[in-house]
Design an enzyme around this catalytic site. Structure first.
Site, PDB file in Angstrom:
ATOM      1  N   SER A 154      -3.056  22.184  47.024  1.00 21.66           N
ATOM      2  CA  SER A 154      -4.026  22.265  45.609  1.00 21.66           C
ATOM      3  C   SER A 154      -3.266  20.981  45.017  1.00 21.66           C
ATOM      4  O   SER A 154      -3.945  19.296  45.758  1.00 21.66           O
ATOM      5  CB  SER A 154      -3.362  23.524  44.852  1.00 21.66           C
ATOM      6  OG  SER A 154      -3.729  23.876  43.438  1.00 21.66           O
ATOM      7  N   ARG A 224      -0.683  31.722  31.553  1.00 15.10           N
ATOM      8  CA  ARG A 224      -0.808  32.113  32.965  1.00 15.10           C
ATOM      9  C   ARG A 224      -1.827  33.371  33.878  1.00 15.10           C
ATOM     10  O   ARG A 224      -2.595  33.060  34.916  1.00 15.10           O
ATOM     11  CB  ARG A 224       0.522  32.414  33.809  1.00 15.10           C
ATOM     12  CG  ARG A 224       1.430  32.964  35.006  1.00 15.10           C
ATOM     13  CD  ARG A 224       0.811  32.278  35.607  1.00 15.10           C
ATOM     14  NE  ARG A 224       1.783  32.278  37.474  1.00 15.10           N
ATOM     15  CZ  ARG A 224       1.951  31.231  38.279  1.00 15.10           C
ATOM     16  NH1 ARG A 224       1.143  30.568  38.035  1.00 15.10           N
ATOM     17  NH2 ARG A 224       2.004  31.542  39.579  1.00 15.10           N
ATOM     18  N   ASP A 319     -11.969  30.350  48.432  1.00 14.67           N
ATOM     19  CA  ASP A 319     -11.545  29.333  47.535  1.00 14.67           C
ATOM     20  C   ASP A 319     -11.897  29.375  45.880  1.00 14.67           C
ATOM     21  O   ASP A 319     -13.066  27.814  46.699  1.00 14.67           O
ATOM     22  CB  ASP A 319     -10.322  28.300  47.768  1.00 14.67           C
ATOM     23  CG  ASP A 319      -9.397  28.274  46.421  1.00 14.67           C
ATOM     24  OD1 ASP A 319      -9.562  27.793  45.493  1.00 14.67           O
ATOM     25  OD2 ASP A 319      -8.726  27.261  47.112  1.00 14.67           O
ATOM     26  N   HIS A 352      -7.662  31.160  46.009  1.00 13.91           N
ATOM     27  CA  HIS A 352      -6.527  29.591  46.149  1.00 13.91           C
ATOM     28  C   HIS A 352      -5.866  29.801  46.505  1.00 13.91           C
ATOM     29  O   HIS A 352      -5.052  29.034  47.188  1.00 13.91           O
ATOM     30  CB  HIS A 352      -6.665  29.247  44.340  1.00 13.91           C
ATOM     31  CG  HIS A 352      -6.392  27.834  44.408  1.00 13.91           C
ATOM     32  ND1 HIS A 352      -6.646  26.965  45.334  1.00 13.91           N
ATOM     33  CD2 HIS A 352      -5.289  27.408  44.009  1.00 13.91           C
ATOM     34  CE1 HIS A 352      -5.705  25.932  45.371  1.00 13.91           C
ATOM     35  NE2 HIS A 352      -5.574  26.014  43.887  1.00 13.91           N
ATOM     36  N   ASP A 353      -5.118  30.749  46.913  1.00 15.00           N
ATOM     37  CA  ASP A 353      -3.404  31.237  46.435  1.00 15.00           C
ATOM     38  C   ASP A 353      -3.374  31.666  48.291  1.00 15.00           C
ATOM     39  O   ASP A 353      -1.924  31.531  48.713  1.00 15.00           O
ATOM     40  CB  ASP A 353      -2.959  32.768  46.365  1.00 15.00           C
ATOM     41  CG  ASP A 353      -2.717  32.536  44.654  1.00 15.00           C
ATOM     42  OD1 ASP A 353      -2.129  30.987  44.880  1.00 15.00           O
ATOM     43  OD2 ASP A 353      -2.194  33.911  44.110  1.00 15.00           O
TER      44      ASP A 353
END
Length: 375
Positions: A154, A224, A319, A352-353
């Site tokens: 990232s 968050r 992602d 994305h994680d």
């Protein structure tokens, strides 16, 4: 330094720099401190150093555990260590808390020696270029003239890219994972909504909440929660939570009913206790500003003419925030310059994680690439 054969108990280190740092914004920091950790041993030739750059909410703690917190595994503990993909029996691995961070390096919550108070909103904007400059200074401090590899996921991958452009002679390999050469308009929009949640919190006080003894909890929590949604995929959320109800029946109200709501609120509450709101603002702006092609008339291939490193570029199928299309654009720009680049698009359900997960295929790809680096 830790024993190269084992990563277990680790401890951060700190170094102060008194040479002024001229930031891209035009501001100048007269002095600053960086907190970092190292794993493995630097060889006699100092040719086996690997720098891992962290993402938005990451820090210097890559691997191992702290003596006073046996559950405090580093954020890439599944990737870095003896016998792991980035093998500390071969490599000397470094992690740095970026300038502007909130885990020890000088940032908004640090004391400004000129005022005796926290910097707060007076802490200057920082960019990926600024971080790379501070990382070079740290390498110089440690006597490392060239890294065997610089990498990250990232925002960490963006820093790896910037290294190859600003200091092409100081990095032999770049690991660019789940990254992009610039944010899309949608990504910038997500970041702005997150920042607005923080800035409009009544406890933000223009960034000077430290002196008021409060934290903009509600805003940071919402930021968050929003960010976390974008890091996951629809499939991963469906598989983990579906439409499950916490109590098995509808409550016909606005409190937590679905398991996904409970999860997001838990993640938001946990994050507020671990991260600084002003740092979150700075990190998301650094993401927005990153665009190496901008000074080359938006020609990414032209931007990469300065690069000399070998590249490993990895993306993940689900992602959608840093999609494979963005990685393929990087690969094309590198190939346009006849660079040595390896690319893989990895099937994963984690969004994305995915770059943080212990996927065997993903880890094997990184291991294979790292095994071929000559130190």
């Amino acid at each position: 330094m830790q024993d190269s054969s084992l990563i277990d108990i680790v401890a951060p280190q700190r170094v102060r720099f008194d040479a002024p740092l001229h930031l891209r914004s035009g501001a100048v920091l007269e002095n600053y401190e960086l907190v970092y950790e190292t794993y493995g041993e630097l060889n006699a030739a100092k040719s086996n150093a690997v720098l891992i750059c962290h993402a938005l909410s990451g820090n210097h703690h890559l691997a191992g555990f702290y003596a006073d917190s046996p559950k405090s595994a580093g954020w890439w503990n599944n990737m870095i260590g003896a016998g792991k993909s980035i093998d500390t029996r071969k490599f000397f691995v470094m992690g740095v808390n970026n300038l502007g961070g909130c885990h020890g390096s000088t940032g908004p919550a640090s004391i400004n020696t000129k005022t005796g108070k926290c910097y707060g909103a007076d802490f200057p904007m920082v960019t990926v270029e600024d971080w790379v400059e501070t990382q070079v200074r740290l390498a110089d401090h440690l006597g490392i003239e060239q890294f065997a590899a610089v990498g990250g996921g990232s925002l960490g991958g963006m820093q790896a890219l910037q290294w190859t452009l600003d200091f092409p002679g100081k990095v032999r390999n770049a690991l660019v994972i789940a990254a992009a050469a610039k944010l899309t308009a949608q990504n910038i929009a997500f970041n702005d909504v997150a920042r607005q949640a923080i800035i409009t919190d009544q406890d933000f006080h223009g960034g000077d909440y430290y002196s008021h003894g409060v934290v903009p909890r509600r805003g940071l929590r919402l930021a968050r929660m929003l960010g976390h949604i974008t890091y996951l995929s629809d499939d991963s959320m469906a598989a983990k939570f579906g439409r499950e109800l916490r109590n098995g029946a509808l409550a016909f109200g606005f409190d937590v009913e679905f398991e996904i709501e409970s999860y997001l609120r838990y993640q938001g509450d946990k994050f507020v206790d671990q991260f600084d709101a002003n740092t979150y603002l700075l990190m998301t702006k650094a993401l927005d500003y990153f665009d190496p092609a901008h000074k080359h008339n938006n020609d990414l291939s032209a931007a990469f003419r300065a690069a000399r490193a070998n590249f490993l570029v990895l993306s993940f199928t689900t992602d959608w925030r840093f999609s494979p299309e963005r990685s393929r654009a990087i690969v094309k720009a590198l190939l346009d310059n006849e660079m040595n680049v390896s690319y893989a698009e990895i099937s994963s359900s984690h969004g994305h994680d995915s770059f943080l997960m212990g996927d065997h295929h993903y880890h094997d790809l990184v291991r294979a690439y790292m095994d071929n680096i000559v130190v």
